[in-house]
Design an enzyme around this catalytic site. Structure first.
Site, mmCIF file in Angstrom:
data_model
loop_
_atom_site.group_PDB
_atom_site.id
_atom_site.type_symbol
_atom_site.label_atom_id
_atom_site.label_comp_id
_atom_site.label_asym_id
_atom_site.label_seq_id
_atom_site.Cartn_x
_atom_site.Cartn_y
_atom_site.Cartn_z
ATOM 1 C CG ASN A 208 -2.010 -1.012 1.153
ATOM 2 O OD1 ASN A 208 -2.447 -1.362 0.064
ATOM 3 N ND2 ASN A 208 -2.460 -1.499 2.299
ATOM 4 N N PRO A 304 -4.283 -12.006 7.356
ATOM 5 C CG PRO A 304 -2.607 -12.108 8.969
ATOM 6 C CD PRO A 304 -2.860 -12.367 7.518
ATOM 7 C CB ILE A 306 -3.589 -7.032 12.400
ATOM 8 C CG1 ILE A 306 -2.695 -7.870 11.473
ATOM 9 C CG2 ILE A 306 -2.869 -6.738 13.714
ATOM 10 C CD1 ILE A 306 -1.445 -7.157 11.017
ATOM 11 C CE LYS A 337 -10.662 -0.780 8.970
ATOM 12 N NZ LYS A 337 -9.531 -0.162 8.237
#
Length: 397
Positions: A208, A304, A306, A337
């Site tokens: 990113n 994953p 996190i 979110k």
């Protein structure tokens, strides 16, 4: 900031011991007292006379000094300091600390103390990257030991890489942060920062666009308020802050492992731009482009989560803060979110290219909590960090 403070300085046996002489001078200039402890190996690199002359105090070297030990001198030494600094912290000293050994004055002091300890590791690059040293480092940071460095560069042995002891000004900054009196003193805060890099092959990766500037500023602001900060960072373009424990990682899986190892914490701030996917069929060799070859087919696996793992896991920090970098429907996406991940707060920002925020020096964020949303005006990332750190301090105190 150091005026009136008492520093117990343990000087280990390595070529970097010469930097301890400059460190003593700088500590004294700031009004603090230095009680020096020189290991037997340390005397091979600097003399007790030079250390004593700069410290203006007796140098302690022997566990079985009869005069001192008549009044349990090693116990007294370990308890009267405001901070114990180990510089250089050799691989041997780190191993003794991690294993709880006490076979000389330095290791006995470190085992007998309840005072905070700051280490400045220094060793050959192969020793620093050896699995045993990395295990010892994880144990020490888990025990609450602070670290500064090591830096990367040329070494006395002729090799290049991480292992150089941090420079005295960096160690001074770490000492000042460790002794800072603030609302977060005694609190452990975990901060993730920077991008992650997911390998395609040994020379290519997916990542990113993150400089790590905002995460770095947050870690620095938290340390300034007295927090013990564990800073877990991907390959960022900005240097990590002084006065915090830095754990470098590359991939999302490595970041999750480092975060898990750093727990428990009072708060966790997830500012890293973690790649959502990794290449499942990453090559061990550089993928070659030839006229006959079709473009490689990359198969992806989900990384994953996190933030969700920590927010919904055990032990859970009292405060879990996530970041949402969005390009559309910023507030709505970030609000969803927060609920989906199970975190307490979300810091949302608009990272469309025309904003200049991603990789820039400014940020414009909205803090989303259970109570609602609060949009902050555009300001420098350092100012955002200080404002967020103050809010975190208010939530934890």
């Amino acid at each position: 900031m150091l005026a009136g403070k008492r520093i117990l300085l343990i000087i280990g046996g390595g070529i970097a011991a010469y930097k301890a002489l400059d460190l003593i001078r700088r500590i004294k200039e700031r009004g603090a007292a230095v009680t020096p402890v020189l290991t037997r190996a340390g005397t091979e690199f600097v003399t007790p006379l030079s250390v004593a002359a700069l410290a203006g105090a007796k140098v302690h070297t022997d566990l079985f000094d009869l005069t001192d030990e008549a009044s349990m001198g090693h116990i007294a030494l370990s308890r009267v300091a405001d901070l114990i600094v180990v510089a250089p912290a050799t691989a041997d000293l780190m191993a003794k600390m991690a294993q709880g050994r006490a076979d000389d004055l330095a290791s006995t002091l470190l085992l007998a103390t309840d005072t905070r300890v700051l280490i400045a590791p220094a060793m050959n690059v192969r020793m620093w990257t050896h699995p045993a040293t990395l295990r010892n480092l994880a144990t020490l940071t888990g025990d609450g030991v602070l670290t500064i460095g090591p830096n990367e560069g040329d070494m006395a042995c002729g090799e290049f890489g991480p292992g150089r002891m941090a420079e005295p000004p960096e160690i001074i900054a770490a000492i000042e942060a460790a002794l800072a009196d603030g609302p977060l003193r005694g609190k452990h805060v975990l901060v993730t920062s920077g991008p992650t890099q997911e390998p395609i092959d040994p020379v290519r990766y997916i990542a990113n666009r993150s400089s790590g500037a905002q995460g770095t500023a947050i870690a620095q602001a938290l340390a300034a308020l007295g927090a013990r900060v564990t800073f877990i960072t991907g390959p960022a373009s900005v240097p990590p802050p002084d006065g915090v424990t830095v754990v470098p990682v590359q991939t999302a899986q490595e970041m999750l492992a480092a975060v898990t190892a750093a727990l428990p914490a009072d708060a966790a701030i997830f500012a890293a731009a973690v790649a959502d996917w990794r290449v499942q069929n990453a090559s061990d060799h550089k993928i070659k482009k030839t006229a006959a070859n079709a473009p490689p087919v990359l198969r992806f696996a989900e990384n994953p989560d996190i933030l969700a793992t920590v927010a919904k896991g055990t032990p859970r920090p009292r405060l879990v803060v996530g970041f949402a970098a969005e390009t559309d429907d910023v507030i709505a996406q970030a609000t969803q979110k927060r609920a989906r991940k199970g975190c307490d707060w979300i810091v949302a920002n608009d990272v469309r290219p025309e904003t200049g925020i991603m990789g820039g020096t400014d940020n414009a964020v909205t803090l989303i909590t259970e109570s609602g949303t609060e949009s902050w005006p555009r300001m420098g990332k350092d100012a955002v960090a200080r404002k967020l750190a103050a809010r975190i301090a208010g939530a934890l105190t």
